[in-house]
Design a protein around this motif. Structure first.
Motif, short mmCIF file in Angstrom:
data_model
loop_
_atom_site.label_atom_id
_atom_site.label_comp_id
_atom_site.label_asym_id
_atom_site.label_seq_id
_atom_site.Cartn_x
_atom_site.Cartn_y
_atom_site.Cartn_z
N VAL A 317 0.83 -1.21 0.00
CA VAL A 317 0.00 0.00 0.00
C VAL A 317 0.86 1.26 0.00
O VAL A 317 0.66 2.17 -0.82
CB VAL A 317 -0.95 0.00 1.22
N ARG A 318 1.81 1.33 0.90
CA ARG A 318 2.61 2.55 1.03
C ARG A 318 3.38 2.84 -0.25
O ARG A 318 3.40 3.99 -0.74
CB ARG A 318 3.56 2.42 2.21
N THR A 319 3.99 1.80 -0.81
CA THR A 319 4.77 2.00 -2.04
C THR A 319 3.89 2.49 -3.18
O THR A 319 4.25 3.43 -3.90
CB THR A 319 5.46 0.67 -2.45
N VAL A 320 2.72 1.88 -3.34
CA VAL A 320 1.84 2.24 -4.46
C VAL A 320 1.29 3.64 -4.30
O VAL A 320 1.30 4.45 -5.24
CB VAL A 320 0.69 1.22 -4.59
N LEU A 321 0.81 3.97 -3.10
CA LEU A 321 0.16 5.27 -2.91
C LEU A 321 1.15 6.43 -2.87
O LEU A 321 0.78 7.57 -3.16
CB LEU A 321 -0.67 5.25 -1.62
N PRO A 326 2.60 4.33 -11.84
CA PRO A 326 2.16 2.99 -11.46
C PRO A 326 3.34 2.10 -11.07
O PRO A 326 4.41 2.17 -11.66
CB PRO A 326 1.47 2.47 -12.72
N VAL A 327 3.12 1.27 -10.07
CA VAL A 327 4.13 0.29 -9.66
C VAL A 327 4.16 -0.83 -10.69
O VAL A 327 3.12 -1.35 -11.12
CB VAL A 327 3.80 -0.26 -8.26
N ARG A 328 5.36 -1.20 -11.10
CA ARG A 328 5.53 -2.30 -12.05
C ARG A 328 5.58 -3.63 -11.30
O ARG A 328 6.35 -3.77 -10.35
CB ARG A 328 6.83 -2.11 -12.86
N VAL A 329 4.77 -4.57 -11.73
CA VAL A 329 4.78 -5.91 -11.15
C VAL A 329 5.66 -6.78 -12.06
O VAL A 329 5.31 -7.03 -13.21
CB VAL A 329 3.36 -6.50 -11.04
#
Length: 350
Positions: A317-321, A326-329
């Motif tokens: 959550v913290r990393t994404v927000l 956008p966070v790369r998966v």
């Protein structure tokens, strides 16, 4: 729904410790006339009325991988405790195979079965089963004594296990001088002392207070990380299953309803029965990023932070927000998808 349809893909033979195939346990007169026959398709009430039999385990098949924590869960009467007793032949199966490292233990004679239980299997029950007149150290060493180990060797091993479960200094105490949680730690140490290949847990913490129960769950997680034993854990508690299990088998009326990882059970329940089970589970606590990632689209920035697909949503959550992209998966260098604040907030709000 048949059990075999939910048994999951075949596992490579070298990774399987326990392989269960078409297992039945029918209680009552002439159980062999029920197992695998059209009579078994009757409801439990109809079967009882027509034959006097109860089918507690119905055509169950699954494979447990080496080093896995495999949880069997279901409501009271689902057949889960009968199943684990069939796996160790404390209850004799009516039909089917239970293969340990490729050999069917149903073919074992009395002497071979005793050796299996002394050296390769260990069980931890809800009722601790400690010997009240023996010290804690003697209780832990009991299985080694049965094996015929000499006193110095078994006490050395028992002392090591006492330290492993966090009870150093309590070896001279007696069981009634310990709390319930401490007594269950003694039970864990006793099971570990014989260095078993497979450990069976039959609702071992259900009689403990909630806080002690949580501590014991954490203890099992810690011990598994340290000793890496194959563990088969029986419970009726979903939160316990989700916390402990690498995979979970859900039973109803003696049959398998679903087998899957915790995120598969929560994210893709097999039917309404499982869906009701997991309804109140906070999805962000169990699901991983692979469940909410989306394919990259035109205009998406592809230079955001990177996380793996198995990262639990709540841990991301913290990393994404905080990210402005956008966070790369990513797995093995391959971009699988993207997760942005919209995807994250949707699952949190849901």
């Amino acid at each position: 729904m048949t059990a075999t349809s939910q048994a999951g893909p075949p596992q490579p033979a070298e990774t399987v410790t326990l392989d269960v195939r078409g297992l039945w346990k029918v209680f009552g007169p002439h159980p062999e006339r029920v197992a695998g026959t059209p009579l078994a398709e009757l409801s439990r009430a109809e079967l009882k009325e027509r034959t006097g039999c109860v089918a507690a385990v119905r055509d169950v098949s699954f494979a447990v991988r080496r080093g896995e924590v495999f949880v069997v869960m279901g409501l009271s009467g689902s057949g889960k405790s009968t199943l684990v007793r069939c796996l160790t032949r404390l209850v004799e199966p009516t039909a089917g195979e239970v293969r340990l490292d490729g050999r069917d233990i149903r073919e074992a004679g009395d002497k071979q079965l005793r050796e299996l239980r002394r050296h390769r299997f260990a069980m931890v029950f809800q009722h601790f089963g400690l010997l009240p007149h023996r010290r804690v150290l003697d209780n832990i060493a009991y299985g080694l004594e049965i094996q015929g180990q000499g006193r110095p060797d078994r006490y050395r091993r028992a002392t090591e296990m006492l330290d492993l479960v966090g009870l150093a200094g309590y070896g001279e105490s007696y069981p009634d001088q310990l709390s319930g949680g401490m007594q269950q730690r003694v039970g864990l140490a006793r099971a570990l002392a014989v260095d078993p290949e497979v450990m069976f847990f039959d609702e071992p913490f259900s009689a403990l207070d909630p806080l002690i129960r949580r501590d014991m769950q954490n203890e099992v997680v810690r011990l598994h990380h340290e000793v890496g034993k194959t563990m088969i854990f029986i419970t009726h508690d979903l939160s316990e299953a989700l916390k402990l299990g690498d995979r979970i088998l859900i039973m109803r009326d003696g049959e398998i309803v679903q087998i899957g990882t915790p995120d598969e059970v929560v994210g893709a329940p097999a039917d309404d029965y499982v869906r009701e089970f997991v309804r109140d589970v906070p999805r962000a606590d169990v699901l991983t990023l692979r469940w909410i990632m989306r394919p990259p689209g035109d205009g998406d920035a592809l230079d955001g932070p990177e996380l793996g697909p198995s990262v639990v949503i709540k841990d991301a959550v913290r990393t994404v927000l905080r990210a402005d992209r956008p966070v790369r998966v990513v797995a093995d260098g391959e971009l699988l998808g993207l997760v942005g604040s919209a995807e994250m907030l949707e699952v949190i709000a849901g």
